[in-house]
Write an enzyme that holds these catalytic residues in place. Structure first.
Site, PDB file in Angstrom:
ATOM      1  CE  LYS A  53     -16.974  -4.412   4.617  1.00 15.98           C
ATOM      2  NZ  LYS A  53     -16.009  -3.285   5.440  1.00 15.98           N
ATOM      3  CD  GLU A  74      -2.417   1.245   2.540  1.00 19.89           C
ATOM      4  OE1 GLU A  74      -3.660   0.774   2.712  1.00 19.89           O
ATOM      5  OE2 GLU A  74      -2.139   2.229   3.376  1.00 19.89           O
ATOM      6  NE  ARG A 111     -18.046   4.753   7.962  1.00 21.63           N
ATOM      7  CZ  ARG A 111     -18.227   4.440   9.334  1.00 21.63           C
ATOM      8  NH1 ARG A 111     -19.193   4.268   9.910  1.00 21.63           N
ATOM      9  NH2 ARG A 111     -17.029   4.756   9.972  1.00 21.63           N
ATOM     10  CB  ALA A 158     -17.951  -0.164   2.956  1.00 23.48           C
ATOM     11  CD  GLN A 185      -6.981  -0.795  10.529  1.00 25.14           C
ATOM     12  OE1 GLN A 185      -5.949  -0.730   9.858  1.00 25.14           O
ATOM     13  NE2 GLN A 185      -7.808   0.153  10.339  1.00 25.14           N
ATOM     14  CG  ASP A 201     -12.149   6.670  10.060  1.00 26.30           C
ATOM     15  OD1 ASP A 201     -13.108   5.869  10.355  1.00 26.30           O
ATOM     16  OD2 ASP A 201     -10.916   6.481   9.961  1.00 26.30           O
TER      17      ASP A 201
HETATM   18  P1  FAD Z   1     -18.076  -0.105   6.701  1.00 24.08           P
HETATM   19  O1  FAD Z   1     -17.749  -1.377   6.183  1.00 24.08           O
HETATM   20  O2  FAD Z   1     -18.983   0.624   6.435  1.00 24.08           O
HETATM   21  O3  FAD Z   1     -17.872  -0.539   8.362  1.00 24.08           O
HETATM   22  C1  FAD Z   1     -18.062   0.560   9.138  1.00 24.08           C
HETATM   23  C2  FAD Z   1     -18.795   0.170  10.419  1.00 24.08           C
HETATM   24  O4  FAD Z   1     -20.068   0.011  10.292  1.00 24.08           O
HETATM   25  C3  FAD Z   1     -18.456  -0.986  10.953  1.00 24.08           C
HETATM   26  O5  FAD Z   1     -18.504  -1.078  12.742  1.00 24.08           O
HETATM   27  C4  FAD Z   1     -19.559  -2.058  10.708  1.00 24.08           C
HETATM   28  O6  FAD Z   1     -19.596  -3.433  11.373  1.00 24.08           O
HETATM   29  C5  FAD Z   1     -20.721  -1.422  10.489  1.00 24.08           C
HETATM   30  N1  FAD Z   1     -21.440  -1.741   9.381  1.00 24.08           N
HETATM   31  C6  FAD Z   1     -20.983  -1.944   8.103  1.00 24.08           C
HETATM   32  N2  FAD Z   1     -21.951  -2.231   7.480  1.00 24.08           N
HETATM   33  C7  FAD Z   1     -23.149  -1.924   8.317  1.00 24.08           C
HETATM   34  C8  FAD Z   1     -24.765  -1.739   7.706  1.00 24.08           C
HETATM   35  N3  FAD Z   1     -25.098  -2.112   6.426  1.00 24.08           N
HETATM   36  N4  FAD Z   1     -25.496  -1.304   8.919  1.00 24.08           N
HETATM   37  C9  FAD Z   1     -25.164  -1.251  10.043  1.00 24.08           C
HETATM   38  N5  FAD Z   1     -23.754  -1.111  10.471  1.00 24.08           N
HETATM   39  C10 FAD Z   1     -22.909  -1.317   9.249  1.00 24.08           C
HETATM   40  N6  FAD Z   1      -9.650   5.246   5.160  1.00 24.08           N
HETATM   41  C11 FAD Z   1      -9.634   6.468   4.224  1.00 24.08           C
HETATM   42  O7  FAD Z   1     -10.155   7.623   4.346  1.00 24.08           O
HETATM   43  N7  FAD Z   1      -8.869   6.082   3.180  1.00 24.08           N
HETATM   44  C12 FAD Z   1      -8.424   5.033   2.805  1.00 24.08           C
HETATM   45  O8  FAD Z   1      -7.705   4.789   1.833  1.00 24.08           O
HETATM   46  C13 FAD Z   1      -8.424   3.913   3.846  1.00 24.08           C
HETATM   47  N8  FAD Z   1      -7.878   2.762   3.239  1.00 24.08           N
HETATM   48  C14 FAD Z   1      -8.139   1.754   4.372  1.00 24.08           C
HETATM   49  C15 FAD Z   1      -7.647   0.413   3.851  1.00 24.08           C
HETATM   50  C16 FAD Z   1      -7.828  -0.594   4.710  1.00 24.08           C
HETATM   51  C17 FAD Z   1      -7.396  -2.152   4.451  1.00 24.08           C
HETATM   52  C18 FAD Z   1      -8.455  -0.656   6.123  1.00 24.08           C
HETATM   53  C19 FAD Z   1      -8.880  -1.806   6.988  1.00 24.08           C
HETATM   54  C20 FAD Z   1      -8.949   0.645   6.340  1.00 24.08           C
HETATM   55  C21 FAD Z   1      -8.768   1.839   5.372  1.00 24.08           C
HETATM   56  N9  FAD Z   1      -9.286   3.065   5.885  1.00 24.08           N
HETATM   57  C22 FAD Z   1      -9.204   4.071   5.066  1.00 24.08           C
HETATM   58  C23 FAD Z   1     -10.135   3.121   6.987  1.00 24.08           C
HETATM   59  C24 FAD Z   1     -11.656   3.068   6.944  1.00 24.08           C
HETATM   60  O9  FAD Z   1     -12.072   4.043   6.160  1.00 24.08           O
HETATM   61  C25 FAD Z   1     -12.404   3.138   8.361  1.00 24.08           C
HETATM   62  O10 FAD Z   1     -11.846   2.005   9.184  1.00 24.08           O
HETATM   63  C26 FAD Z   1     -13.808   3.294   8.376  1.00 24.08           C
HETATM   64  O11 FAD Z   1     -13.945   3.661   9.814  1.00 24.08           O
HETATM   65  C27 FAD Z   1     -14.645   2.096   7.958  1.00 24.08           C
HETATM   66  O12 FAD Z   1     -14.706   1.832   6.597  1.00 24.08           O
HETATM   67  P2  FAD Z   1     -15.326   0.333   6.108  1.00 24.08           P
HETATM   68  O13 FAD Z   1     -15.217   0.544   4.589  1.00 24.08           O
HETATM   69  O14 FAD Z   1     -14.560  -0.801   6.871  1.00 24.08           O
HETATM   70  O15 FAD Z   1     -16.686   0.664   6.659  1.00 24.08           O
END
Ligand code: FAD
Length: 288
Positions: free
Chosen positions: A164, A17, A108, A124, A175, A110
């Protein structure tokens, strides 16, 4: 090439990455990082996406294109939706398509209290479905071996992760974590829940006490006793901590590969020397 095809090679995938250079640095400074990474032959390279600001996000597209077209390495562009409208995501996807970038890490992102909330995408899984309706992309998603910080418990987290994958995510990147048992337990729970896509382990080498403590407080990863001893002993001695941190990452990776991990995703922090050290240290292990 779609990322999921990389998992048919009979060996663990090794990916890296990178992040776009800071706004004050020219986008060209990424070449130094990519020149170094090219030599270690990663299976793909992903590029992070800034939570806000079109300048940074333009860089994600530009760098993904450089990786894909100039270096001939499959690129995966990260894309967050928390601060985006459907129209903005459509435009970003069209830009990636134009550059021939075929893979997207659908996130999604932060929530930022300083930016007005947008509600087109709440999670997401909605972005995953949206991207798949917009074109022929390979879509990946994030996962959390110790649970996402907002999740009440692992059961909820894995239930939403399954959503997802059911929406079309073909590959997961984890993570960062420092205790392999957390990862192995997590993968087992995913498989029991019917999540059967490849799960790459996210590895961040510990090189600096301050930055690792900041990172851990943001993402909720825990520091096992073995690592906290290293931080206590070598934290004020940068070169010693670098050696100990690299050795820790190499040990983590060799144990993960011995345990049958699908792939290793190295958080390079744009430091090709670190990536090369790790890659050289696992060269025979990686080929198995
Ligand atoms: P989601 O999958 O939406 O999950 C977020 C939270 O909501 C979780 O607690 C989950 O259990 C809950 N949830 C999921 N779906 C639902 C639903 N349908 N209904 C209710 N609750 C739900 N951030 C950046 O800004 N830029 C980046 O480039 C970036 N790269 C990353 C790369 C990796 C490998 C990882 C692990 C994280 C990265 N992040 C990045 C951080 C990420 O954006 C955050 O961790 C964010 O808080 C969650 O994103 P997510 O896509 O996992 O969200």
């Amino acid at each position: 090439m779609k990322i999921k095809e990389l998992f048919n090679q009979g060996r663990p995938v090794f990916s890296c990455e990178v992040f776009p250079p800071k706004k004050t640095a020219p986008v060209d400074s990424i070449y130094k990082t990519l020149d170094g990474l090219k030599d270690i032959k990663p299976d793909f390279i992903s590029v992070t996406f800034g939570a806000g600001g079109s300048q940074v996000n333009q860089s994600t597209r530009e760098i993904a294109s450089i990786i894909q077209n100039k270096y001939g390495i499959p690129a995966m562009a990260h894309l967050t939706c928390v601060n985006a409208t459907r129209g903005e995501v459509t435009a970003l996807l069209a830009g990636l398509k134009e550059e021939g970038v075929e893979n997207v890490l659908a996130l999604r992102g932060d929530r930022n209290p300083d930016l007005p909330p947008k509600t087109d995408f709440l999670h997401a899984d909605e972005l995953v479905s949206f991207i798949l309706r917009r074109g022929d992309f390979g879509v990946s998603a994030a996962c959390y071996p110790e649970g996402h910080p907002e999740s009440p418990d692992m059961l909820h987290d894995i239930r939403y992760l399954k959503q997802k994958v059911d929406a079309g995510a073909e590959h997961l990147v984890s993570q960062l974590f420092f205790d392999n048992e957390d990862f192995f337990r997590f993968v087992e729970r995913c498989r029991i829940a019917g999540i059967d896509v490849p799960i790459e382990a996210g590895i961040m080498p510990v090189l600096n006490r301050g930055s690792i403590e900041r990172m851990v407080s943001l993402c909720g990863a825990s520091i096992p006793r073995k690592l906290s001893r290293l931080l206590a002993k070598y934290g004020d001695h940068p070169e010693a901590l670098r050696q100990a941190g690299l050795a820790y990452a190499v040990e983590q990776i060799s144990d993960l590969i011995a345990g049958g991990v699908d792939g290793i995703h190295l958080y390079t922090m744009n430091n090709p020397a670190v990536a090369r050290h790790i890659s050289d240290s696992i060269s025979s292990i990686r080929a198995l």
